[in-house]
Design a protein around this motif. Structure first.
Motif, PDB file in Angstrom:
ATOM      1  N   SER A 279       0.824  -1.209   0.000  1.00 53.10           N
ATOM      2  CA  SER A 279       0.000   0.000   0.000  1.00 53.10           C
ATOM      3  C   SER A 279       0.855   1.256   0.000  1.00 53.10           C
ATOM      4  CB  SER A 279      -0.941  -0.002   1.213  1.00 53.10           C
ATOM      5  OG  SER A 279      -0.204  -0.073   2.421  1.00 53.10           O
ATOM      6  N   GLN A 280       1.959   1.252   0.724  1.00 54.82           N
ATOM      7  CA  GLN A 280       2.833   2.419   0.761  1.00 54.82           C
ATOM      8  C   GLN A 280       3.473   2.677  -0.601  1.00 54.82           C
ATOM      9  OE1 GLN A 280       5.565   1.547   3.928  1.00 54.82           O
ATOM     10  NE2 GLN A 280       4.152   2.165   5.540  1.00 54.82           N
ATOM     11  N   VAL A 281       3.916   1.610  -1.268  1.00 59.32           N
ATOM     12  CA  VAL A 281       4.528   1.766  -2.593  1.00 59.32           C
ATOM     13  C   VAL A 281       3.503   2.285  -3.592  1.00 59.32           C
ATOM     14  CG1 VAL A 281       5.566   0.537  -4.532  1.00 59.32           C
ATOM     15  CG2 VAL A 281       6.315   0.027  -2.194  1.00 59.32           C
ATOM     16  N   ASN A 282       2.324   1.672  -3.613  1.00 55.64           N
ATOM     17  CA  ASN A 282       1.286   2.103  -4.556  1.00 55.64           C
ATOM     18  C   ASN A 282       0.833   3.530  -4.275  1.00 55.64           C
ATOM     19  OD1 ASN A 282       1.167  -0.304  -6.038  1.00 55.64           O
ATOM     20  ND2 ASN A 282      -0.215  -1.246  -4.572  1.00 55.64           N
ATOM     21  N   ALA A 283       0.675   3.857  -2.997  1.00 51.02           N
ATOM     22  CA  ALA A 283       0.197   5.190  -2.634  1.00 51.02           C
ATOM     23  C   ALA A 283       1.223   6.265  -2.970  1.00 51.02           C
ATOM     24  CB  ALA A 283      -0.143   5.237  -1.150  1.00 51.02           C
ATOM     25  N   SER A 284       2.500   5.957  -2.823  1.00 51.95           N
ATOM     26  CA  SER A 284       3.533   6.944  -3.136  1.00 51.95           C
ATOM     27  C   SER A 284       3.601   7.240  -4.627  1.00 51.95           C
ATOM     28  CB  SER A 284       4.900   6.450  -2.648  1.00 51.95           C
ATOM     29  OG  SER A 284       5.302   5.286  -3.354  1.00 51.95           O
ATOM     30  N   LEU A 285       3.157   6.281  -5.442  1.00 53.85           N
ATOM     31  CA  LEU A 285       3.165   6.464  -6.893  1.00 53.85           C
ATOM     32  C   LEU A 285       1.837   7.019  -7.416  1.00 53.85           C
ATOM     33  CD1 LEU A 285       4.960   3.149  -7.945  1.00 53.85           C
ATOM     34  CD2 LEU A 285       5.959   5.437  -7.808  1.00 53.85           C
ATOM     35  N   CYS A 286       0.765   6.738  -6.695  1.00 53.02           N
ATOM     36  CA  CYS A 286      -0.582   7.154  -7.132  1.00 53.02           C
ATOM     37  C   CYS A 286      -1.273   7.882  -5.983  1.00 53.02           C
ATOM     38  CB  CYS A 286      -1.404   5.948  -7.578  1.00 53.02           C
ATOM     39  SG  CYS A 286      -0.589   4.870  -8.759  1.00 53.02           S
ATOM     40  N   MET A 287      -0.693   8.980  -5.555  1.00 56.15           N
ATOM     41  CA  MET A 287      -1.164   9.666  -4.352  1.00 56.15           C
ATOM     42  C   MET A 287      -2.604  10.146  -4.478  1.00 56.15           C
ATOM     43  SD  MET A 287       2.247  11.797  -3.202  1.00 56.15           S
ATOM     44  CE  MET A 287       2.560  12.466  -4.836  1.00 56.15           C
ATOM     45  N   LEU A 288      -2.955  10.734  -5.589  1.00 60.47           N
ATOM     46  CA  LEU A 288      -4.307  11.264  -5.766  1.00 60.47           C
ATOM     47  C   LEU A 288      -5.330  10.137  -5.881  1.00 60.47           C
ATOM     48  CD1 LEU A 288      -3.663  14.231  -8.207  1.00 60.47           C
ATOM     49  CD2 LEU A 288      -4.345  14.369  -5.813  1.00 60.47           C
ATOM     50  N   ASP A 289      -5.038   9.143  -6.697  1.00 56.51           N
ATOM     51  CA  ASP A 289      -5.976   8.040  -6.889  1.00 56.51           C
ATOM     52  C   ASP A 289      -6.185   7.259  -5.599  1.00 56.51           C
ATOM     53  OD1 ASP A 289      -6.340   8.617  -9.573  1.00 56.51           O
ATOM     54  OD2 ASP A 289      -4.604   7.431 -10.183  1.00 56.51           O
ATOM     55  N   TYR A 290      -5.129   7.143  -4.802  1.00 59.11           N
ATOM     56  CA  TYR A 290      -5.234   6.338  -3.580  1.00 59.11           C
ATOM     57  C   TYR A 290      -6.159   6.985  -2.554  1.00 59.11           C
ATOM     58  CZ  TYR A 290      -3.612   2.526  -0.656  1.00 59.11           C
ATOM     59  OH  TYR A 290      -3.555   1.365   0.089  1.00 59.11           O
ATOM     60  N   THR A 291      -6.188   8.295  -2.518  1.00 64.52           N
ATOM     61  CA  THR A 291      -7.004   8.986  -1.508  1.00 64.52           C
ATOM     62  C   THR A 291      -8.311   9.539  -2.066  1.00 64.52           C
ATOM     63  OG1 THR A 291      -5.700  10.994  -1.931  1.00 64.52           O
ATOM     64  CG2 THR A 291      -5.046   9.625  -0.067  1.00 64.52           C
ATOM     65  N   ASP A 292      -8.587   9.285  -3.350  1.00 67.93           N
ATOM     66  CA  ASP A 292      -9.805   9.817  -3.963  1.00 67.93           C
ATOM     67  C   ASP A 292     -10.977   8.868  -3.763  1.00 67.93           C
ATOM     68  OD1 ASP A 292     -11.188  11.828  -5.380  1.00 67.93           O
ATOM     69  OD2 ASP A 292     -11.075  10.640  -7.229  1.00 67.93           O
ATOM     70  N   ASN A 293     -11.296   8.587  -2.512  1.00 67.79           N
ATOM     71  CA  ASN A 293     -12.412   7.705  -2.171  1.00 67.79           C
ATOM     72  C   ASN A 293     -12.852   7.999  -0.743  1.00 67.79           C
ATOM     73  OD1 ASN A 293     -10.825   5.673  -0.339  1.00 67.79           O
ATOM     74  ND2 ASN A 293      -9.621   5.837  -2.221  1.00 67.79           N
ATOM     75  N   TYR A 294     -14.067   7.587  -0.425  1.00 63.97           N
ATOM     76  CA  TYR A 294     -14.610   7.871   0.906  1.00 63.97           C
ATOM     77  C   TYR A 294     -13.958   7.027   1.994  1.00 63.97           C
ATOM     78  CZ  TYR A 294     -18.210  10.799  -1.164  1.00 63.97           C
ATOM     79  OH  TYR A 294     -18.856  11.814  -1.834  1.00 63.97           O
ATOM     80  N   PHE A 295     -13.370   5.909   1.624  1.00 58.31           N
ATOM     81  CA  PHE A 295     -12.650   5.091   2.597  1.00 58.31           C
ATOM     82  C   PHE A 295     -11.457   5.867   3.156  1.00 58.31           C
ATOM     83  CE2 PHE A 295     -10.166   0.881   3.274  1.00 58.31           C
ATOM     84  CZ  PHE A 295     -10.515   0.879   4.608  1.00 58.31           C
ATOM     85  N   ALA A 296     -10.738   6.555   2.264  1.00 62.12           N
ATOM     86  CA  ALA A 296      -9.603   7.373   2.701  1.00 62.12           C
ATOM     87  C   ALA A 296     -10.075   8.541   3.553  1.00 62.12           C
ATOM     88  CB  ALA A 296      -8.827   7.882   1.486  1.00 62.12           C
ATOM     89  N   LEU A 297     -11.172   9.164   3.150  1.00 60.19           N
ATOM     90  CA  LEU A 297     -11.702  10.300   3.898  1.00 60.19           C
ATOM     91  C   LEU A 297     -12.186   9.862   5.277  1.00 60.19           C
ATOM     92  CD1 LEU A 297     -12.287  13.330   3.721  1.00 60.19           C
ATOM     93  CD2 LEU A 297     -14.525  12.770   2.759  1.00 60.19           C
ATOM     94  N   PHE A 298     -12.852   8.722   5.348  1.00 66.96           N
ATOM     95  CA  PHE A 298     -13.317   8.189   6.629  1.00 66.96           C
ATOM     96  C   PHE A 298     -12.144   7.865   7.546  1.00 66.96           C
ATOM     97  CE2 PHE A 298     -14.240   4.327   9.144  1.00 66.96           C
ATOM     98  CZ  PHE A 298     -15.204   4.852   9.992  1.00 66.96           C
ATOM     99  N   THR A 299     -11.104   7.246   6.988  1.00 65.39           N
ATOM    100  CA  THR A 299      -9.913   6.909   7.777  1.00 65.39           C
ATOM    101  C   THR A 299      -9.256   8.169   8.328  1.00 65.39           C
ATOM    102  OG1 THR A 299      -9.543   4.928   6.430  1.00 65.39           O
ATOM    103  CG2 THR A 299      -7.680   5.732   7.724  1.00 65.39           C
ATOM    104  N   LEU A 300      -9.224   9.212   7.518  1.00 64.33           N
ATOM    105  CA  LEU A 300      -8.678  10.500   7.971  1.00 64.33           C
ATOM    106  C   LEU A 300      -9.498  11.060   9.115  1.00 64.33           C
ATOM    107  CD1 LEU A 300      -6.948  13.062   7.776  1.00 64.33           C
ATOM    108  CD2 LEU A 300      -8.373  13.795   5.864  1.00 64.33           C
ATOM    109  N   TRP A 301     -10.817  11.015   8.990  1.00 66.16           N
ATOM    110  CA  TRP A 301     -11.688  11.521  10.058  1.00 66.16           C
ATOM    111  C   TRP A 301     -11.470  10.750  11.363  1.00 66.16           C
ATOM    112  CZ3 TRP A 301     -16.626  11.674   6.528  1.00 66.16           C
ATOM    113  CH2 TRP A 301     -16.631  12.876   5.804  1.00 66.16           C
ATOM    114  N   VAL A 302     -11.327   9.437  11.252  1.00 69.23           N
ATOM    115  CA  VAL A 302     -11.109   8.622  12.455  1.00 69.23           C
ATOM    116  C   VAL A 302      -9.795   9.010  13.129  1.00 69.23           C
ATOM    117  CG1 VAL A 302     -10.709   6.287  13.321  1.00 69.23           C
ATOM    118  CG2 VAL A 302     -12.488   6.687  11.610  1.00 69.23           C
ATOM    119  N   ALA A 303      -8.740   9.182  12.341  1.00 64.80           N
ATOM    120  CA  ALA A 303      -7.441   9.571  12.898  1.00 64.80           C
ATOM    121  C   ALA A 303      -7.525  10.929  13.585  1.00 64.80           C
ATOM    122  CB  ALA A 303      -6.387   9.597  11.791  1.00 64.80           C
ATOM    123  N   MET A 304      -8.233  11.870  12.959  1.00 63.24           N
ATOM    124  CA  MET A 304      -8.376  13.205  13.555  1.00 63.24           C
ATOM    125  C   MET A 304      -9.200  13.140  14.841  1.00 63.24           C
ATOM    126  SD  MET A 304      -6.628  15.267  11.656  1.00 63.24           S
ATOM    127  CE  MET A 304      -7.235  16.883  12.131  1.00 63.24           C
TER     128      MET A 304
END
Length: 238
Positions: free
Chosen positions: A150-175
């Motif tokens: 996941s780290q390798v893929n995300a570092s290469l596809c930063m926008l695509d990796y976070t362009d979903n509600y799963f990423a947004l939800f995970t961010l909200w939980v961390a905050m």
């Protein structure tokens, strides 16, 4: 190529081994519940770990990028960076995200970690010692699927990796975890280290008001109390 091949073979072997341990009720969770619960928790935790790890690589990497360039093409990634790029929110996210890593890995361990004296498929003692007792099977599963890929893929596809509600939800939980104050003892360590080094802590935000300072240090003291209690319980159990 050779390293990739034997790495994949070891990963497949580890997955099969852990699955077999769960099916025979020889893991911490499956021993006391239905194996289906252990399977669901294991793969659910691994899946979430991919976003926790990959999300960090993406959001940190997107800091210097002008968010307006992808506001229309990647709206959900834009929502994520609008949060992390504001003030000191990236630091807050990283603090909460670290707790999530520990929590998720704990869930992986209780669902797939073998119990003492586990036996499976007549494997020799040395093989069980390496993959089960030393935890190599769990390490390979967690690192290869949940973290490194996941780290390798995300570092290469930063926008695509976070362009979903799963990423947004995970961010909200961390905050939310950071806002709860559970980890605010870390800020006391930061303040102490800065004081010992004779350096001022740099911030991207205005100085706190009196009310904000009271709220901040109240959470720090509460977090410190929780930390001391956990240390006392740990030392007593040892």
């Amino acid at each position: 190529l050779i390293k990739s091949v034997y790495s994949v073979i070891l990963l497949i072997f580890s997955i099969v081994l852990i699955s077999g341990m769960i099916a025979t009720k020889q893991t911490n969770l499956s021993e006391n519940s239905h194996p289906a619960a252990a399977y669901c928790l294991l793969w659910g935790a691994i899946l979430w770990l991919t976003m926790v790890e990959g999300g960090q690589a993406s959001l940190v990497g997107l800091i210097p990028v002008n968010a307006e360039l992808y506001a229309n093409s990647h709206p959900k990634a834009y929502k994520c960076t609008q949060i992390t790029n504001k003030g000191d929110n990236l630091d807050r996210y990283l603090l909460g995200r670290q707790f999530m890593v520990v929590l998720v890995v704990f869930c992986v361990n209780i669902s797939g970690g073998p119990i003492g004296g586990a036996e499976i498929w007549g494997f020799p003692a040395w093989l069980k010692g390496i993959f089960l007792e030393a935890g190599l099977a769990m390490i390979l599963l967690t690192c290869n699927i949940g973290q490194l890929a996941s780290q390798v893929n995300a570092s290469l596809c930063m926008l695509d990796y976070t362009d979903n509600y799963f990423a947004l939800f995970t961010l909200w939980v961390a905050m939310a975890i950071e806002f709860s104050g559970l980890l605010h003892a870390s800020y006391l360590v930061q303040l102490a280290v800065a004081a010992l080094a004779g350096k001022k802590i740099e911030s991207n935000e205005e100085p706190r008001s009196v009310g904000a300072s009271i709220f901040f240090f109240a959470r720090c003291l509460a977090s410190l109390a929780v930390l001391c209690f956990c240390l006392a319980v740990t030392f007593e159990s040892l």
